[in-house]
Scaffold this active site. Structure first.
Site, PDB file in Angstrom:
ATOM      1  NE  ARG A 265      -3.636  -2.409   2.390  1.00  0.00           N
ATOM      2  CZ  ARG A 265      -4.579  -2.697   3.291  1.00  0.00           C
ATOM      3  NH1 ARG A 265      -4.855  -1.809   4.230  1.00  0.00           N
ATOM      4  NH2 ARG A 265      -5.230  -3.842   3.245  1.00  0.00           N
ATOM      5  NE  ARG A 280      -1.161   4.923   9.050  1.00  0.00           N
ATOM      6  CZ  ARG A 280      -2.457   4.619   9.076  1.00  0.00           C
ATOM      7  NH1 ARG A 280      -3.044   4.160   7.993  1.00  0.00           N
ATOM      8  NH2 ARG A 280      -3.165   4.776  10.182  1.00  0.00           N
ATOM      9  CD  GLU A 352      -8.177  -1.884  10.837  1.00  0.00           C
ATOM     10  OE1 GLU A 352      -8.032  -2.795   9.991  1.00  0.00           O
ATOM     11  OE2 GLU A 352      -8.107  -0.673  10.568  1.00  0.00           O
ATOM     12  CB  SER A 355     -11.148  -4.102   8.613  1.00  0.00           C
ATOM     13  OG  SER A 355     -12.273  -3.307   8.378  1.00  0.00           O
ATOM     14  NE  ARG A 394      -1.790  -2.028  11.672  1.00  0.00           N
ATOM     15  CZ  ARG A 394      -2.600  -0.998  11.498  1.00  0.00           C
ATOM     16  NH1 ARG A 394      -3.789  -0.991  12.102  1.00  0.00           N
ATOM     17  NH2 ARG A 394      -2.270   0.028  10.728  1.00  0.00           N
TER      18      ARG A 394
END
Length: 430
Positions: A265, A280, A352, A355, A394
């Protein structure tokens, strides 16, 4: 993508749902009713003229048969052909404008989704476990990783650039152990079939799951000959597109697939956020869960998939909470989303880690994924569901921060020890 007929027949509902998402319907719909009316009028005019032309053609044939003059009618049919071509061109232009509007309309929130403007309006559904207590000040993972010699951001920056990481020794083994543990749990106990898809996909695949055209800036594009390929932002893209342009048998549903892939990403627009550590990244690894279901079963399967993802954290002994996202915080393609947020004591916050979304028929319509209901000839669109099961990086962070000890070591959760062959991560030199 929403169905054209549905938008036309339920315009007021679509506008209200857009307002619930915090959007201006006029900006999203861009004159949809007027363009739709113009398109339908042009089609009607063209069809009317075609009928008149056909009738005139019959009259011309009869006149010629009777050796009568048909010049006037021939001229009329010529003019009719020109007008028909003009109306068809107008209808085609309106059709193109409508398609652009339709692909820009997000999915409509399910009636059970709380209405809200931002993440602050998300609602907690449940918690599991308790926050760990420490008799020392817990450190964030970027400090622990460097001190233990298992996380190397400096060399990653040298090799590639910012927002990449190198894992060493037991840090690398922990990443691999998490992958194998998650895949084993989902395939052996949760009923998923493992698949290893390509990590590069074409534009049609990105369009099918909703990344294109809206989110092209967030993607890594790879020019390849006369076309572009894209590094996948999540396994959702290739796994969902496995069945693009296919019709499944009802007996196949629900189909549950899981895949491990790296994810890429660009994180456009996120610079300055989460710059410390590996929260991130431009590249991270993830185990994804994807389901294809009958429409009437999709919300039950959505709940089941979310519970499957939560169980990973339960087996690892990590405290988390599950949130239902409000209308203003949902993703573009989702009708309902749960975020699973793990507790990170080194940062004193929830983050998070998964999701889990139900897209209903939104992706299936774009990707043309259908099924044939029992006893029926007509096909219907499947519903698609997916979620991280889990984001490995994560989860790595959560273990490092939650299992840290006063002496600077990190205890490895018991379920991972057979995969790693160690009980504790101790300092090593980079």
């Amino acid at each position: 993508m929403l169905d054209l007929g549905f938008v036309r027949d339920n315009l007021a509902l679509v506008e209200e749902k857009l307002r619930q998402r915090g959007m201006n319907p006029d900006e999203v719909l861009k004159g949809f009713p007027e363009i739709d009316a113009r398109r339908r009028a042009a089609i009607t005019e063209a069809e009317t003229l075609k009928a008149q032309r056909n009738k005139a053609s019959e009259q011309i044939a009869q006149l010629k048969k009777n050796k009568q003059d048909a010049t006037a009618l021939i001229e009329e049919t010529k003019q009719a052909r020109e007008k028909i071509a003009e109306f068809e061109k107008n209808a085609e232009a309106a059709e193109g404008a409508m398609c652009e509007i339709l692909v820009s309309i997000p999915n409509l929130p399910h009636e059970s989704v709380p209405v809200g403007r931002s993440e602050h309006d998300n609602q907690e559904v449940r918690q599991w476990g308790t926050k760990p207590t420490f008799d020392f000040t817990p450190k964030p993972h970027w400090e622990l990783g460097e001190e233990l010699g298992v996380l190397d951001m400096e060399r990653a920056a040298k090799i590639t650039g910012a927002r990449f990481a190198v894992y060493w020794d037991l840090g690398a083994k922990l990443e691999r152990a998490l992958m194998n543990f998650m895949l084993d749990l989902h395939t052996k106990e949760h009923g998923y079939t493992e698949v290893l898809p390509p990590f590069l996909v074409n534009a049609d695949s990105m369009y099918g799951t909703g990344q294109l055209p809206k989110f092209e800036a967030d993607l890594f594009k790879v020019p390849h000959g006369e076309r572009n390929l894209y590094l996948i932002p999540t396994a959702e893209v290739p796994v969902t597109n496995l069945y693009r342009d296919e019709t499944l048998d009802a007996a196949q549903l629900p189909t549950s697939l899981t895949a491990y892939t790296p994810c890429f990403r660009s994180e456009a627009g996120s610079y300055g956020k989460d710059v410390r550590g590996i929260i991130r990244q431009h590249q991270f690894q993830k185990v994804e869960l994807v389901k294809f279901t009958k429409p009437e079963e999709s919300y039950a399967e959505h709940e089941k998939l979310t519970r499957n993802a939560e169980e990973v954290l339960q087996r690892l002994g990590l405290h988390y909470r599950t949130m239902v996202l409000c209308t203003g915080d949902m993703g573009f393609s989702s009708a309902k989303t749960y975020d699973i947020e793990v507790w990170l004591p080194g940062q004193n916050l929830y983050r998070e880690i998964s999701s889990c979304s139900n897209f209903e028929s939104f992706q299936a319509r774009r990707a043309n994924i259908r099924y044939r209901p029992e006893g029926k000839n007509k096909t219907d669109l499947v519903h698609t569901i997916n979620g991280s099961g889990l984001a490995i990086g994560r989860t790595w962070v959560a273990i490092i921060e939650n299992y840290q000890q006063a002496d600077g070591t990190v205890v490895i959760p018991e379920v991972l020890r057979p995969y790693i062959g160690a009980e504790r991560i101790t300092p090593r030199k980079l």
